[in-house]
Design a protein around this motif. Structure first.
Motif, PDB file in Angstrom:
ATOM      1  N   ALA A 151     -15.935  -5.035 -36.136  1.00  0.00           N
ATOM      2  CA  ALA A 151     -16.269  -4.624 -37.306  1.00  0.00           C
ATOM      3  C   ALA A 151     -15.379  -5.216 -38.583  1.00  0.00           C
ATOM      4  O   ALA A 151     -15.727  -5.672 -39.449  1.00  0.00           O
ATOM      5  N   GLU A 152     -14.012  -5.794 -38.295  1.00  0.00           N
ATOM      6  CA  GLU A 152     -13.155  -6.325 -39.015  1.00  0.00           C
ATOM      7  C   GLU A 152     -13.883  -7.763 -39.353  1.00  0.00           C
ATOM      8  O   GLU A 152     -13.707  -8.274 -40.461  1.00  0.00           O
ATOM      9  N   LEU A 153     -14.395  -8.478 -38.443  1.00  0.00           N
ATOM     10  CA  LEU A 153     -14.880  -9.961 -38.738  1.00  0.00           C
ATOM     11  C   LEU A 153     -16.114  -9.527 -39.609  1.00  0.00           C
ATOM     12  O   LEU A 153     -16.594 -10.569 -40.425  1.00  0.00           O
ATOM     13  N   GLN A 154     -16.864  -8.348 -39.402  1.00  0.00           N
ATOM     14  CA  GLN A 154     -18.002  -8.033 -40.278  1.00  0.00           C
ATOM     15  C   GLN A 154     -17.622  -7.883 -41.813  1.00  0.00           C
ATOM     16  O   GLN A 154     -18.281  -8.410 -42.903  1.00  0.00           O
ATOM     17  N   THR A 155     -16.556  -7.237 -41.871  1.00  0.00           N
ATOM     18  CA  THR A 155     -16.014  -7.093 -43.364  1.00  0.00           C
ATOM     19  C   THR A 155     -15.572  -8.432 -44.025  1.00  0.00           C
ATOM     20  O   THR A 155     -15.689  -8.686 -45.033  1.00  0.00           O
ATOM     21  N   LYS A 156     -15.298  -9.489 -43.040  1.00  0.00           N
ATOM     22  CA  LYS A 156     -14.949 -10.867 -43.447  1.00  0.00           C
ATOM     23  C   LYS A 156     -16.135 -11.629 -44.016  1.00  0.00           C
ATOM     24  O   LYS A 156     -16.059 -12.634 -44.486  1.00  0.00           O
ATOM     25  N   GLY A 157     -17.391 -11.171 -43.507  1.00  0.00           N
ATOM     26  CA  GLY A 157     -18.717 -11.758 -44.003  1.00  0.00           C
ATOM     27  C   GLY A 157     -19.133 -12.801 -42.751  1.00  0.00           C
ATOM     28  O   GLY A 157     -20.142 -13.467 -43.027  1.00  0.00           O
ATOM     29  N   LEU A 158     -18.458 -12.455 -41.915  1.00  0.00           N
ATOM     30  CA  LEU A 158     -18.948 -13.668 -40.291  1.00  0.00           C
ATOM     31  C   LEU A 158     -20.043 -13.043 -39.594  1.00  0.00           C
ATOM     32  O   LEU A 158     -20.725 -13.804 -39.113  1.00  0.00           O
ATOM     33  N   ILE A 159     -20.184 -11.864 -39.612  1.00  0.00           N
ATOM     34  CA  ILE A 159     -21.219 -11.059 -38.950  1.00  0.00           C
ATOM     35  C   ILE A 159     -21.857 -10.043 -40.100  1.00  0.00           C
ATOM     36  O   ILE A 159     -21.325  -9.541 -40.868  1.00  0.00           O
ATOM     37  N   ARG A 160     -23.273 -10.173 -39.870  1.00  0.00           N
ATOM     38  CA  ARG A 160     -24.171  -9.175 -40.713  1.00  0.00           C
ATOM     39  C   ARG A 160     -24.372  -7.860 -40.260  1.00  0.00           C
ATOM     40  O   ARG A 160     -24.143  -7.066 -40.841  1.00  0.00           O
ATOM     41  N   HIS A 161     -24.880  -7.926 -38.732  1.00  0.00           N
ATOM     42  CA  HIS A 161     -25.079  -6.578 -38.064  1.00  0.00           C
ATOM     43  C   HIS A 161     -24.364  -6.875 -36.744  1.00  0.00           C
ATOM     44  O   HIS A 161     -24.362  -7.605 -36.173  1.00  0.00           O
ATOM     45  N   ILE A 162     -24.089  -5.588 -36.197  1.00  0.00           N
ATOM     46  CA  ILE A 162     -23.425  -5.558 -34.766  1.00  0.00           C
ATOM     47  C   ILE A 162     -24.370  -4.479 -33.758  1.00  0.00           C
ATOM     48  O   ILE A 162     -25.041  -3.714 -34.367  1.00  0.00           O
TER      49      ILE A 162
END
Length: 293
Positions: A151-162
């Motif tokens: 989720a932290e990598l998502q907030t950095k813009g590396l992941i769109r959905h989990i």
């Protein structure tokens, strides 16, 4: 090829994907390790996937490792705007081909960057966290730490959905308390229906369910019953198994894999196969243990 849009589309978060997708795992070498036997054939299959109208490809950097992602990039980059690539993290491969747990925050971040690099992307559309308490089946255990790291990598813009893979219903609930979950990927088919209740609850909440191994783990009697139903429908057992999944619930997305363009065409034909009620009734007995031929 058949029109894949006849099976409809589904929303993975803000991404619209065809319910008939493609799984790239079989493009790697034996036991999902090493390069493909025929690289040109693998490239041809991937291009045929996109040409067929499929907009959902499932992969992982631990397939090979690196092999399927590099093939996808070689065959399809720059990617069509409509194409969604779903990958997985949480495992790694040993030099002997072994499957190992890789779920620390550092390992997950490294895996995300490996996927980005080998796919040639700046952001991953969907990343499934593959839970590895037991490689073969969902097993209870706490997933808060690794999912928080993703989720932290998502907030950095590396992941769109989990998404989640190889998980129990309790782990899905825990995951949803941490972050939005776009999809759940577990083993499920006519013969293995432990997730029936989970599928229905996810459907109510608009979350995709992505079954793998559509013909995995059938007993001889169950396989005979499926073959009998296929004969009734003038189809192959795989086509019937896939058609049953499509009719099972509208949130089910398919990712059958193959390294053959001809087999790809055969799989896609399942979107045109509507199973009548008498066939559905006989197929339901496979999962209940009352299969008849």
């Amino acid at each position: 090829m058949a029109d894949v849009t006849r099976a409809g589309t589904f929303q993975l978060g803000d991404l619209s994907v065809t319910r008939m997708g493609y799984g790239a795992m079989q493009l790697a070498g034996p036991h999902v390790f090493g390069p493909p036997k025929d690289r040109a054939a693998a490239i041809a299959v991937l291009r045929a996937v996109v040409e067929s109208g499929i907009t959902h490809i499932d992969t992982s950097n631990f397939y090979g490792p690196h092999v399927t992602n590099q093939l996808i990039r070689e065959a399809l980059h720059p990617y069509p705007d409509a194409l969604t690539i779903v990958t997985k993290v949480g495992a790694s491969r040993g030099s002997d081909g072994s499957w190992n747990v890789a779920s620390s925050a550092a390992e997950l971040e490294s895996a995300v960057h490996d996927n980005l690099r080998n796919l040639g992307l700046d952001t991953l559309d969907v990343v499934n966290f593959r839970v590895m308490f037991d490689v073969a089946a969902p097993t209870e255990g706490d997933i808060e730490e690794p999912l928080t790291a993703l989720a932290e990598l998502q907030t950095k813009g590396l992941i769109r959905h989990i998404g989640l893979s190889n998980v129990t219903a309790r782990q899905v609930a825990q995951g949803r308390a941490i972050t939005s979950i776009a999809c759940v990927q577990n083993m499920y088919n006519l013969a293995h229906r432990n997730d029936d209740t989970l599928i229905d609850s996810l459907a109510d909440d608009g979350i995709a369910y992505v079954p793998f191994f559509p013909l995995g783990g059938f007993s001889p009697l169950q396989a005979d019953a499926l073959s009998h139903a296929a004969d009734q429908c003038e189809a192959t057992p795989m086509q019937v198994a896939l058609a049953w999944l499509l009719q099972r619930s509208p949130n089910i997305l398919l990712i059958p894999g193959t390294s053959s363009v001809e087999h790809l065409k055969q799989n896609i034909k399942s979107v045109n196969l509507h199973l009548p009620e008498d066939v559905l009734s006989s197929l339901d007995k496979i999962g209940s243990g009352k299969a008849q031929v």
